[in-house]
Design a protein around this motif. Structure first.
Motif, PDB file in Angstrom:
ATOM      1  N   TYR A 139       0.854  -1.187   0.000  1.00  0.00           N
ATOM      2  CA  TYR A 139       0.000   0.000   0.000  1.00  0.00           C
ATOM      3  C   TYR A 139       0.888   1.234   0.000  1.00  0.00           C
ATOM      4  CZ  TYR A 139      -4.248  -2.677   0.780  1.00  0.00           C
ATOM      5  OH  TYR A 139      -5.311  -3.543   0.634  1.00  0.00           O
ATOM      6  N   LEU A 140       0.642   2.113  -0.958  1.00  0.00           N
ATOM      7  CA  LEU A 140       1.492   3.292  -1.137  1.00  0.00           C
ATOM      8  C   LEU A 140       0.736   4.580  -0.830  1.00  0.00           C
ATOM      9  CD1 LEU A 140       3.369   2.566  -4.498  1.00  0.00           C
ATOM     10  CD2 LEU A 140       4.225   2.256  -2.178  1.00  0.00           C
ATOM     11  N   ARG A 141       1.411   5.471  -0.145  1.00  0.00           N
ATOM     12  CA  ARG A 141       0.977   6.858  -0.034  1.00  0.00           C
ATOM     13  C   ARG A 141       2.228   7.694  -0.212  1.00  0.00           C
ATOM     14  NH1 ARG A 141      -2.550   8.888   4.931  1.00  0.00           N
ATOM     15  NH2 ARG A 141      -0.822   7.957   6.060  1.00  0.00           N
ATOM     16  N   LEU A 142       2.517   8.020  -1.462  1.00  0.00           N
ATOM     17  CA  LEU A 142       3.711   8.783  -1.772  1.00  0.00           C
ATOM     18  C   LEU A 142       3.546  10.222  -1.268  1.00  0.00           C
ATOM     19  CD1 LEU A 142       4.579   7.393  -5.311  1.00  0.00           C
ATOM     20  CD2 LEU A 142       5.321   6.607  -3.062  1.00  0.00           C
ATOM     21  N   PRO A 143       4.651  10.955  -1.097  1.00  0.00           N
ATOM     22  CA  PRO A 143       4.584  12.270  -0.458  1.00  0.00           C
ATOM     23  C   PRO A 143       3.538  13.219  -1.028  1.00  0.00           C
ATOM     24  CG  PRO A 143       6.861  11.575  -0.654  1.00  0.00           C
ATOM     25  CD  PRO A 143       6.039  10.529  -1.354  1.00  0.00           C
ATOM     26  N   ALA A 144       3.300  13.179  -2.331  1.00  0.00           N
ATOM     27  CA  ALA A 144       2.344  14.113  -2.937  1.00  0.00           C
ATOM     28  C   ALA A 144       0.922  13.559  -2.978  1.00  0.00           C
ATOM     29  CB  ALA A 144       2.796  14.478  -4.350  1.00  0.00           C
ATOM     30  N   TRP A 145       0.732  12.324  -2.523  1.00  0.00           N
ATOM     31  CA  TRP A 145      -0.587  11.694  -2.609  1.00  0.00           C
ATOM     32  C   TRP A 145      -1.411  11.996  -1.363  1.00  0.00           C
ATOM     33  CZ3 TRP A 145       0.042   6.051  -4.848  1.00  0.00           C
ATOM     34  CH2 TRP A 145       0.677   6.120  -6.094  1.00  0.00           C
ATOM     35  N   ARG A 146      -2.699  12.200  -1.546  1.00  0.00           N
ATOM     36  CA  ARG A 146      -3.596  12.441  -0.426  1.00  0.00           C
ATOM     37  C   ARG A 146      -4.160  11.140   0.145  1.00  0.00           C
ATOM     38  NH1 ARG A 146      -5.306  17.521   0.427  1.00  0.00           N
ATOM     39  NH2 ARG A 146      -7.234  16.763   1.389  1.00  0.00           N
ATOM     40  N   LYS A 147      -4.260  10.107  -0.703  1.00  0.00           N
ATOM     41  CA  LYS A 147      -4.857   8.854  -0.257  1.00  0.00           C
ATOM     42  C   LYS A 147      -3.906   7.690  -0.499  1.00  0.00           C
ATOM     43  CE  LYS A 147      -9.715  10.134  -0.871  1.00  0.00           C
ATOM     44  NZ  LYS A 147     -11.006   9.773  -1.504  1.00  0.00           N
ATOM     45  N   ILE A 148      -4.116   6.640   0.248  1.00  0.00           N
ATOM     46  CA  ILE A 148      -3.296   5.444   0.102  1.00  0.00           C
ATOM     47  C   ILE A 148      -3.877   4.559  -1.002  1.00  0.00           C
ATOM     48  CG2 ILE A 148      -4.528   3.993   1.780  1.00  0.00           C
ATOM     49  CD1 ILE A 148      -1.705   3.199   2.831  1.00  0.00           C
ATOM     50  N   LYS A 149      -3.010   3.900  -1.757  1.00  0.00           N
ATOM     51  CA  LYS A 149      -3.448   3.063  -2.886  1.00  0.00           C
ATOM     52  C   LYS A 149      -2.801   1.680  -2.796  1.00  0.00           C
ATOM     53  CE  LYS A 149      -5.789   6.347  -5.017  1.00  0.00           C
ATOM     54  NZ  LYS A 149      -7.248   6.262  -5.198  1.00  0.00           N
ATOM     55  N   MET A 150      -3.548   0.663  -3.203  1.00  0.00           N
ATOM     56  CA  MET A 150      -3.012  -0.699  -3.203  1.00  0.00           C
ATOM     57  C   MET A 150      -2.278  -0.979  -4.508  1.00  0.00           C
ATOM     58  SD  MET A 150      -4.878  -4.426  -2.723  1.00  0.00           S
ATOM     59  CE  MET A 150      -5.317  -4.603  -4.454  1.00  0.00           C
ATOM     60  N   TYR A 151      -1.053  -1.443  -4.400  1.00  0.00           N
ATOM     61  CA  TYR A 151      -0.258  -1.860  -5.556  1.00  0.00           C
ATOM     62  C   TYR A 151      -0.930  -3.096  -6.163  1.00  0.00           C
ATOM     63  CZ  TYR A 151       4.299  -2.508  -7.967  1.00  0.00           C
ATOM     64  OH  TYR A 151       5.320  -2.606  -8.873  1.00  0.00           O
ATOM     65  N   PRO A 152      -1.023  -3.180  -7.489  1.00  0.00           N
ATOM     66  CA  PRO A 152      -1.825  -4.250  -8.106  1.00  0.00           C
ATOM     67  C   PRO A 152      -1.131  -5.602  -8.225  1.00  0.00           C
ATOM     68  CG  PRO A 152      -0.983  -2.781  -9.780  1.00  0.00           C
ATOM     69  CD  PRO A 152      -0.559  -2.198  -8.484  1.00  0.00           C
TER      70      PRO A 152
END
Length: 475
Positions: A139-152
């Motif tokens: 699960y990624l939340r990179l510095p510029a991202w507002r939400k966390i995303k699941m790597y596929p």
């Protein structure tokens, strides 16, 4: 806070010899205490002596001006003690952590979803163990991202370090979507990915009691917590010597500014109890004390905690299973407690007016920080109102405890049973699910199995498409 130096402790795991050496270095710089950080690192509470540090190059010290360097967090501390994924044993963590030979600039978490002691999603890069042995959700939340995303895709244990480093290196491209990250990482490195066949399930468990001498099988483990987060170096050095006498190889730091010693022999239990008594160590703090997360070296936050805990104690309030955090308007959004007490920024005033601090109260959905959803309970309340409001939230927690699961069960029982068709490799058990597709082979989601090309092979063992057997799951 600007003068605090962080000492990186990979995964929150270090040997008694390493901890003793750190204490000796601290003493050489005129310190008789050290602190622990919320990312399982060690904090020097006073200014450091650059010459002494230069003479100890093995210590990974991070200057306050270089906050881009981060410590890796892991749930090694929970392994073999609390709920855990069966294949994720202590040695597996150590092998994985050993692969990280570089200093991460992003926050990395390596955790077991079945434990509660170490948060899952407080990193930029969050590896979370799956049920498939040696494979991890990402699960990624990179510095510029507002939400966390699941790597596929699921990541292989021995690729974790490669994937993390590749993600750091592609930040120059400023990826905005998880699909872009996946493509860039795959172009950069060779990995042994596995397709995601079902969503991550994170079971709810109340927050555990982690202090004192506790038996586990044929060994004991000891959790130690000091409420001011200033650990006496003389005590720590003596404890390290006792660990060596008992052939205990590792000491584990928690994100709660405490630590755990595992593997104490039954025959040595009395020696440890006498040792703790000799130093006057209290090992039975109330749960009211243990389940708080505060900023390091923040006297104001510590004072507020003591005020609130005192009120809880006077009113005989139970907070078992709950966790509390004190934060303020300038802190980052990496919350990981069930209840958050957030201090507001004071407005600018003219003249000699005195403005009292105000606070917001938030609580995690279902009081589970792993939902990553926080609900505002009240805003702009005075300090004196906090104890009563927190007691209300505590009672609300116990009233709803378990009802969410019962509610979901009731809802599902009213529905007609749904069937879902999957295809499973007869050789290795890998599942192909139409809903998820197989991005490791550029098969998009919602692609029916019958529409897969004849050249499709199992993403794990490379068995041909004909090796997949159709099965029906009842949901």
């Amino acid at each position: 806070m600007r003068e605090l130096n962080r000492l990186l402790i990979n995964g929150g795991v270090l040997s008694p010899g390493e901890l003793k050496h750190i204490c000796e270095v601290a003493e050489a710089m005129g310190m008789n205490e050290i602190s622990f950080g919320s990312r399982q690192d060690i904090i020097f509470p006073k200014r450091i002596d650059e010459k002494i540090i230069a003479d100890n190059p093995n210590l990974q010290l991070v200057d306050p001006s270089k906050n881009a360097i981060q410590n890796i967090m892991s749930s090694y501390v929970s392994s073999d003690l609390f709920h855990n994924t069966s294949w994720l044993i202590s040695s597996r963590y150590l092998y994985i952590l050993e692969q990280f030979k570089y200093h991460p600039k992003l926050r990395i978490n390596i955790t077991d979803p079945k434990q509660r002691l170490v948060p899952l999603y407080t990193g930029n890069i969050n590896f979370i163990a799956s049920e498939n042995e040696d494979y991890w959700y990402l699960y990624l939340r990179l510095p510029a991202w507002r939400k966390i995303k699941m790597y596929p895709a699921l990541i292989y244990s021995w690729d974790l370090h490669k994937v993390a480093k590749a993600i750091e290196e592609i930040l120059i491209e400023e990826p905005e979507t998880i699909e872009t990250v996946f493509e860039l990482v795959n172009d950069a490195i060779e990995t042994n990915n596995r397709t995601v066949d079902k969503p991550l399930e994170v079971p709810f468990h109340p927050f555990p009691y982690y202090e004192g001498m506790n038996r586990r099988g044929d060994k004991y483990w000891l959790g130690l917590y000091w409420r001011n987060n200033l650990y006496d170096t003389t005590f720590l050095k003596s404890m390290c010597d006792l660990c060596n006498d008992n052939k205990i190889g590792k000491i584990s730091l928690t994100p709660w500014k405490s630590f755990i010693v595992k593997g104490i022999p039954v025959a040595s239990k009395l020696d440890w109890e006498k040792f703790l008594g000799r130093f006057g160590i209290n090992v039975r703090h109330s749960m009211l004390e243990l389940n708080w997360h505060l900023p390091v070296a923040d006297k104001e936050a510590l004072s507020l905690k003591r005020y609130l805990v005192s009120n809880f104690d006077q009113n005989d309030i139970s907070t078992y299973g709950l966790t509390f955090g004190i934060t303020n308007y300038i802190d980052n959004p990496y919350r990981f407690t069930a209840i958050v007490i957030e201090k507001n920024k004071q407005p600018e005033v003219v003249g000699d007016f005195v403005i009292r601090d105000t606070y917001n109260l938030l609580f995690a959905k279902n009081f589970d920080p792993n939902t990553q959803e926080y609900i505002m309970y009240v805003q702009d309340v005075d300090k004196v109102e906090l104890p009563g409001l927190l007691m209300e939230l505590s009672k609300l927690y116990f009233e709803q405890l378990g009802t969410e699961k019962e509610s979901n069960t009731a809802k599902s029982s009213k529905k007609t049973q749904e069937e879902e068709e999957i295809h499973q490799c007869e050789h290795c058990g890998t599942i192909y699910n139409d809903r998820y597709g197989d991005i490791t082979q550029n098969i998009p989601s919602n692609t029916l199995f019958k529409d897969l090309p004849t050249t499709y092979v199992c993403s794990t063992c490379e068995a041909p498409k004909s090796s997949f057997i159709k099965k029906v799951l009842v949901k």
